[in-house]
Design an enzyme around this catalytic site. Structure first.
Site, PDB file in Angstrom:
ATOM      1  N   HIS A 168      -9.629   8.321   2.947  1.00 33.96           N
ATOM      2  CA  HIS A 168      -9.433   6.972   3.756  1.00 33.96           C
ATOM      3  C   HIS A 168     -10.876   6.515   3.805  1.00 33.96           C
ATOM      4  O   HIS A 168     -11.237   5.289   3.676  1.00 33.96           O
ATOM      5  CB  HIS A 168      -8.902   7.076   5.056  1.00 33.96           C
ATOM      6  CG  HIS A 168      -7.520   7.130   5.063  1.00 33.96           C
ATOM      7  ND1 HIS A 168      -6.984   8.370   5.402  1.00 33.96           N
ATOM      8  CD2 HIS A 168      -6.304   6.183   4.751  1.00 33.96           C
ATOM      9  CE1 HIS A 168      -5.569   8.143   5.345  1.00 33.96           C
ATOM     10  NE2 HIS A 168      -5.286   7.087   4.720  1.00 33.96           N
ATOM     11  N   GLU A 208      -5.902   6.654  -2.398  1.00 31.54           N
ATOM     12  CA  GLU A 208      -5.839   5.636  -1.292  1.00 31.54           C
ATOM     13  C   GLU A 208      -6.313   4.305  -1.832  1.00 31.54           C
ATOM     14  O   GLU A 208      -5.773   3.474  -1.459  1.00 31.54           O
ATOM     15  CB  GLU A 208      -6.461   6.229  -0.132  1.00 31.54           C
ATOM     16  CG  GLU A 208      -6.171   7.099   0.952  1.00 31.54           C
ATOM     17  CD  GLU A 208      -4.944   6.258   1.434  1.00 31.54           C
ATOM     18  OE1 GLU A 208      -4.981   5.227   1.939  1.00 31.54           O
ATOM     19  OE2 GLU A 208      -3.993   6.994   1.828  1.00 31.54           O
ATOM     20  N   HIS A 233       1.055  -1.115   0.093  1.00 31.78           N
ATOM     21  CA  HIS A 233      -0.072  -0.018  -0.133  1.00 31.78           C
ATOM     22  C   HIS A 233       0.822   1.207  -0.130  1.00 31.78           C
ATOM     23  O   HIS A 233       0.679   2.239  -0.813  1.00 31.78           O
ATOM     24  CB  HIS A 233      -1.029  -0.002   1.238  1.00 31.78           C
ATOM     25  CG  HIS A 233      -1.383   1.073   1.407  1.00 31.78           C
ATOM     26  ND1 HIS A 233      -2.936   1.243   1.027  1.00 31.78           N
ATOM     27  CD2 HIS A 233      -1.315   2.507   1.838  1.00 31.78           C
ATOM     28  CE1 HIS A 233      -3.364   2.390   1.415  1.00 31.78           C
ATOM     29  NE2 HIS A 233      -2.427   3.116   1.991  1.00 31.78           N
ATOM     30  N   GLU A 234       1.882   1.320   0.659  1.00 30.74           N
ATOM     31  CA  GLU A 234       2.663   2.588   1.085  1.00 30.74           C
ATOM     32  C   GLU A 234       3.550   2.902  -0.006  1.00 30.74           C
ATOM     33  O   GLU A 234       3.747   3.976  -0.656  1.00 30.74           O
ATOM     34  CB  GLU A 234       3.431   2.466   2.465  1.00 30.74           C
ATOM     35  CG  GLU A 234       2.682   2.486   3.727  1.00 30.74           C
ATOM     36  CD  GLU A 234       1.582   3.640   3.743  1.00 30.74           C
ATOM     37  OE1 GLU A 234       1.949   4.415   3.162  1.00 30.74           O
ATOM     38  OE2 GLU A 234       0.655   3.440   4.708  1.00 30.74           O
ATOM     39  N   ASP A 266      -9.951  14.225   7.479  1.00 27.73           N
ATOM     40  CA  ASP A 266      -9.154  13.195   6.622  1.00 27.73           C
ATOM     41  C   ASP A 266      -8.961  13.633   5.268  1.00 27.73           C
ATOM     42  O   ASP A 266      -9.310  13.006   4.167  1.00 27.73           O
ATOM     43  CB  ASP A 266     -10.101  12.092   6.733  1.00 27.73           C
ATOM     44  CG  ASP A 266      -9.267  10.672   6.020  1.00 27.73           C
ATOM     45  OD1 ASP A 266      -8.099  10.725   6.443  1.00 27.73           O
ATOM     46  OD2 ASP A 266     -10.023  10.107   5.362  1.00 27.73           O
ATOM     47  N   TYR A 295      -3.966  14.592  -2.983  1.00 26.77           N
ATOM     48  CA  TYR A 295      -4.517  13.768  -2.001  1.00 26.77           C
ATOM     49  C   TYR A 295      -5.373  14.769  -1.211  1.00 26.77           C
ATOM     50  O   TYR A 295      -5.278  15.213   0.160  1.00 26.77           O
ATOM     51  CB  TYR A 295      -3.215  13.844  -0.867  1.00 26.77           C
ATOM     52  CG  TYR A 295      -3.241  12.510  -0.010  1.00 26.77           C
ATOM     53  CD1 TYR A 295      -3.366  11.402  -0.450  1.00 26.77           C
ATOM     54  CD2 TYR A 295      -3.396  12.834   1.517  1.00 26.77           C
ATOM     55  CE1 TYR A 295      -3.544  10.209   0.558  1.00 26.77           C
ATOM     56  CE2 TYR A 295      -3.490  11.611   2.196  1.00 26.77           C
ATOM     57  CZ  TYR A 295      -3.379  10.546   1.807  1.00 26.77           C
ATOM     58  OH  TYR A 295      -3.640   9.414   2.724  1.00 26.77           O
ATOM     59  N   HIS A 343       1.928   4.250  -3.107  1.00 30.94           N
ATOM     60  CA  HIS A 343       1.721   5.881  -3.114  1.00 30.94           C
ATOM     61  C   HIS A 343       2.754   6.428  -3.841  1.00 30.94           C
ATOM     62  O   HIS A 343       2.588   7.501  -4.384  1.00 30.94           O
ATOM     63  CB  HIS A 343       1.634   6.310  -1.763  1.00 30.94           C
ATOM     64  CG  HIS A 343       0.380   6.302  -0.801  1.00 30.94           C
ATOM     65  ND1 HIS A 343      -0.746   6.821  -1.307  1.00 30.94           N
ATOM     66  CD2 HIS A 343       0.254   5.749   0.366  1.00 30.94           C
ATOM     67  CE1 HIS A 343      -1.629   6.538  -0.533  1.00 30.94           C
ATOM     68  NE2 HIS A 343      -1.194   5.936   0.685  1.00 30.94           N
TER      69      HIS A 343
END
Length: 1004
Positions: free
Chosen positions: A441, A375, A351-352, A436, A366, A355
């Site tokens: 998210h 995301e 996931h990271e 957020d 974002y 990005h």
């Protein structure tokens, strides 16, 4: 009979007509389509891109495009990216990509802004702008201040780049010259591009680069057992570095520190790394699997497609329950060791690093929908990498990172609703706030569920009530379509509608038009509420007769609302925009007059991009004609369009429905009653019924029955009902029906009055001079309360003069801190018995209570000892000077039924009347306080004031009429504008996130 809640009446007598017509041609240019596919007759040569730009964009002088990259793919496509400039300055987020095959442009991805005029001369210098950015970030330490660590990451103090910042939805209305700073803070960790208005120095926007994984609530320790990976030999030992994948993968241990330059290698004496290095091994293994996945499945060499080294840092800080990509490296915390373990599971690592892939391809901003897509793509890659490495997956993100065996999933791909995420665009759990980063998210669940259905198939009904059926194409194909969409078609500010268009084109590119994959993609997007199913067509327009009327009920920002009506040729027939002159929540009715037979498009817009319902007020709009409501809406983002056609016909309906008969009541309780009546008849159709209580309208229902709630026990009400049709014709009201609620004799003690002081009062009775305020006695703060309740009668009462002649006993409780009172000073409770004030209880300092000590007591008075009059009142009196000078404290009165008297709070919201020297006492908050808030005046005409015992600014409110309709809602402030409500009785509901408290008020 089916009961229903009330909906707003769309048509009523006495419409307020608004002058609006503007028949001039609308010269507003059409918006630039984000993804455009050309048919064979439209293909242009790749060699002449500027001609294509001029034809497609029609931009003003000063706009130009410069090529920034040229790539090709295995399908034979060439992709050339161009950056937009205005008068020499780069237009931030402005770009277009041409997709060509055999030298001809077949499609283009656009994120182009129409800039006509903007100042290109800065009014402040870069240093002033940087100071503004630093003040905004407010960090303790910036990375450029740590020379070695900054050099290690290739970062230096930002100089500030002048760019043209365009008009972006929810961010700013007009393009403006701006300074762009890459601000990297070391403490606390932060990295973002911060944009500063070059004219004013104001912060325009922050585009965060550190994209966090959500922290789970529960979890288990993560280890994948014995895994194989590549390390290197160094100085007689082995370390977690390698150069086999791209330009290498390196993993470091921060040893619970935060200084990257002090990080150490993760080493082993031999090629078998021991359990003490398990966290580093897990991160290293995950980074390797991520690189292999992108290379083998998508032909991508590392996150930047140029072999960039993947640097991972584990054991960051102490008890750090997070992981993040900061634009150049990965950082992982160890969790807290109690609920959370190291955040290095395969899906989180994928996931990271995902990005990073997004940053070097579409670079989705974002924020709001583009951030939710950002995301979602990382979730898709994380789950794909988990399957790639293990040959299995569980469709849960981060389920392995918890400690103690309890699981730790933070999101579900297969069931987003299970974690409070939407699985339908704008559906259940859709987040419309600004927290957020606009719900990045939360709202990622929509594309996640699309990808899940595309992978495994599924059928059902979405939140819009649309049935869907999606055939599975497998995870590998679904991921290939998602990857191509991200890296080929999407741009920095792409929205969900763009993701749908790009995914469809990606499926056609990869598997062919009308292929099973193409069909599944469209069906899956339909399943999550975006677009029609494959082969679906818009239903034919139903032609209606004149005259069409537009009705708009505004939200709290009427000045953001506008609309246009265009004919089939695109000419503007009518239009209007509104301003602050239109009151919040007010309604306008606009008849379009006699329209020619034709097809029309009605478009409503909201300049802020959140529609007119429901984030900032419950607005709505409808189009109707004599036959009824044609279309209604309110929650639409930036704009919504609907088509209709006019076909000449007969005259308007002027006949009213018959009067409702046989009105009856059942299910009568202390606080509610069920009403039923016979259906009315009409020459066309009955559209609904309006219910009246004591002559005041409670709202409308669509069927012949309703449940009325929020009533007062032992009280008689008179109800009538009228019928209306779609043309606005209304019958006379039915015969009245008297209903008396139950209750009113004996029963358990119930509280009927609560008085308190506003939070923040210093506890002193003012004597008109600060000379009497001793600082040593002013430190005690807190909320205060008095509670009085009837001990034998169950009817509810609130503040104001009230007839208590039928009561047997009254309980009085009070809680206070006798600050500064001297021995011998006395405290009395007095009741007005209709002719004079009677002392019903008295207490002496030093005997009954101690100076400067919290004290609470209660007592009961009976009608056998005192007269319980029809105009009874209470007050509290203290001898505050030991010489019999009196201070009257909080004179309290009663009222019955639902009528509350105004003025319970007097003078600066303190509820204090001073008649003596400035000594006093302070009431304490009762432990189980039942009356948590006060509202006044009641009845109210315009502004309803609300005070809570403990208000932190996050409370929300709803105003509901007695038939259950929500007529106003929002964040609770200390005053609510109710001037636009119709006269009647309403219930105020206040929610603090844990409980909801309610009370009634009357709108005059």
């Amino acid at each position: 009979m089916k009961k229903n809640t009330f909906k707003p009446m769309l048509l009523s007598a006495g419409f307020l007509l608004v002058s609006f017509f503007g028949f001039a041609q609308d010269d507003t240019p059409k918006p630039i389509k984000k993804i455009k596919v050309f048919n064979e007759s439209q293909l242009k040569s790749m060699a002449s891109p500027q001609l294509l730009f001029n034809e497609e964009f029609k931009l003003a002088d000063g706009n130009e495009f410069l090529s920034t990259s040229l790539d090709s793919d295995a399908l034979g496509f060439v992709h050339q990216k161009f950056q937009q400039y205005f008068k020499g300055y780069k237009v931030e987020f402005g770009q277009t990509v041409l997709h060509a095959k055999n030298g001809l442009v077949v499609s283009m991805s656009n994120n182009v802004f129409k800039i006509e005029d903007a100042s290109i001369t800065p009014a402040i210098n870069a240093m002033a702008a940087l100071n503004s950015a630093k003040n905004f970030v407010g960090a303790d330490t910036y990375l450029w201040e740590l020379t070695e660590e900054a050099a290690l990451s290739g970062y230096s103090r930002p100089e500030g780049e002048l760019v043209m910042f365009p008009a972006l939805d929810k961010i700013n209305e007009n393009p403006v010259l701006a300074y762009k700073f890459d601000i990297y803070a070391a403490s606390p960790v932060y990295r973002a591009d911060v944009y500063i208005n070059a004219q004013t120095g104001a912060v325009l926007f922050e585009n965060k680069k550190i994209h966090h994984a959500d922290t789970p609530a529960t979890g288990v320790s993560l280890y994948d057992g014995t895994v194989s990976f590549t390390a290197d030999s160094f100085s007689g030992s082995y370390r977690l570095r390698q150069a086999a994948d791209g330009n290498g993968i390196r993993t470091y241990d921060m040893n619970n520190g935060t200084n990257y330059s002090a990080a150490s290698d993760v080493t082993s004496a031999d090629t078998s790394f021991p359990g003490s290095t398990a966290t580093g091994v897990q991160a290293h293994y995950g980074a390797e699997q991520t690189h292999k996945y992108f290379l083998q499945k998508h032909g991508r060499n590392s996150y930047n497609n140029a072999g960039a080294i993947i640097n991972s840092y584990v054991s960051y800080s102490n008890n750090y329950v997070n992981a993040f990509w900061d634009g150049s490296r990965m950082t992982y915390g160890d969790g807290d060791g109690v609920s959370y373990g190291p955040l290095v599971s395969l899906d989180i690592v994928g996931h990271e690093i995902g990005h990073g892939v997004t940053e070097y391809s579409a670079n989705l901003v974002y924020s709001y929908e583009s951030g939710a897509l950002n995301e979602s793509f990382s979730d898709i890659f994380g789950e794909s990498i988990e399957f790639f490495a293990k040959n299995s997956n569980d469709w849960l993100m981060g389920d392995e990172i918890g400690a103690g065996g309890s699981g730790g999933a933070i999101r579900s791909i297969s069931n987003p609703n299970a974690f409070g995420q939407p699985d339908t665009y704008l559906g259940t759990d859709w987040y419309s706030g600004s927290g957020d980063n606009g719900g990045v998210h939360y709202n990622s669940g929509v594309q996640n569920f699309w990808w899940y259905l595309l992978s495994v198939g599924g059928s059902g009904t979405n939140d819009n009530g649309d049935a869907y059926s999606v055939s599975a194409i497998g995870m590998e194909k679904a991921s290939a379509i998602a990857y191509r969409n991200l890296t080929v078609y999407l741009g920095v500010n792409s929205q969900y509608s763009d993701a749908r268009d790009g995914a469809v084109q990606s499926a056609i590119d990869l598997y062919g038009a009308d292929s099973p994959e193409h069909q599944a993609v469209e069906n899956a997007w339909h399943a999550v509420g975006i677009g029609l199913p494959y082969g679906g067509v818009e239903p034919p327009l139903e032609c209606v007769e004149n005259e069409v009327t537009l009705t708009i009920t505004f939200d709290n920002y009427p000045e953001e609302t506008a609309w246009t009506l265009t004919d089939s040729g695109g000419s503007t027939v009518a239009s209007a925009s509104y301003s602050t002159a239109n009151p919040d929540g007010s309604t306008v009715n606009v008849p379009f007059g006699t329209l020619a037979d034709d097809t029309y498009t009605f478009t409503i817009t909201d300049s802020y991009g959140d529609g007119i319902c429901c984030a900032y007020g419950s607005g709505s709009y409808s189009l109707s004609n004599p036959a009824g409501v044609m279309f209604s809406g309110g929650s639409f983002g930036s704009s919504e369009a609907t088509d209709f056609c006019i076909e000449s016909g007969g005259g308007a309906d002027t006949e009213a429905p018959s009067i409702p008969i046989n009105l009856s009541a059942s299910g009568i309780t202390d606080t509610s009653v069920t009403l039923d009546w016979n259906d009315s008849t009409d020459n066309v159709a009955v559209d609904g019924y309006e219910v009246f209580e004591n002559g005041v309208s409670l709202g409308v229902v669509s069927t012949s029955g309703a449940v009325v709630s929020g009533l007062t026990p032992a009280t008689t009400y008179t109800y009538t009902v009228a019928a209306y049709d779609a043309a606005g014709n209304t019958s006379a009201q039915s015969a009245g029906l008297d209903v008396t609620t139950t209750g009113g004799g004996g029963g358990d003690p119930v509280e009927f009055l609560t008085g308190y002081f506003e939070s923040g009062w210093d506890g002193w009775v003012d004597g008109g001079s600060d000379a009497y305020r001793y600082s040593g006695y002013r430190s005690y703060e807190g909320n205060r309360s008095i509670r009085i309740r009837d001990n034998s009668n169950s009817s509810k009462m609130t503040s104001g003069v009230h007839d208590i002649s039928g009561y047997n006993n009254i309980d009085v409780e009070f809680y206070f801190w006798p600050r500064g009172m001297e021995t011998g000073e006395d405290f009395w409770v007095q009741m007005y018995d209709g002719s004079s004030w009677q002392t019903v209880a008295s207490y002496a300092s030093g005997t009954d209570f101690t100076n400067n000590s919290f004290w609470t007591t209660s007592f009961t008075i009976s009608s056998g000892s005192y007269t319980f009059a029809s105009n009874a009142q209470f007050r509290f009196v203290v001898d505050a000077s030991a010489n019999n000078d009196m201070v009257y404290f909080d004179q309290i009165t009663f009222t019955g039924n639902y009528t509350a008297a105004a003025g319970i709070i007097a003078g600066n919201n303190r509820a204090i009347t001073n008649l003596g020297n400035p000594y006093g006492f302070q009431l304490e908050d009762e432990l189980e306080f039942e009356g948590d808030f006060m509202m006044y005046p009641n009845p109210v005409s315009s502004q309803l004031n609300v005070r809570l015992l403990d208000q932190n600014g996050t409370e929300t409110f709803r105003i509901v009429n007695l038939l259950g309709q929500v007529v106003k809602q929002g964040t609770l402030l200390q005053a609510i504008d109710v001037s636009n409500l119709q006269s009647g009785v309403y219930v105020l509901e206040i929610n603090d996130g844990e409980e909801t408290i309610t009370d009634r008020f009357i709108k005059q």
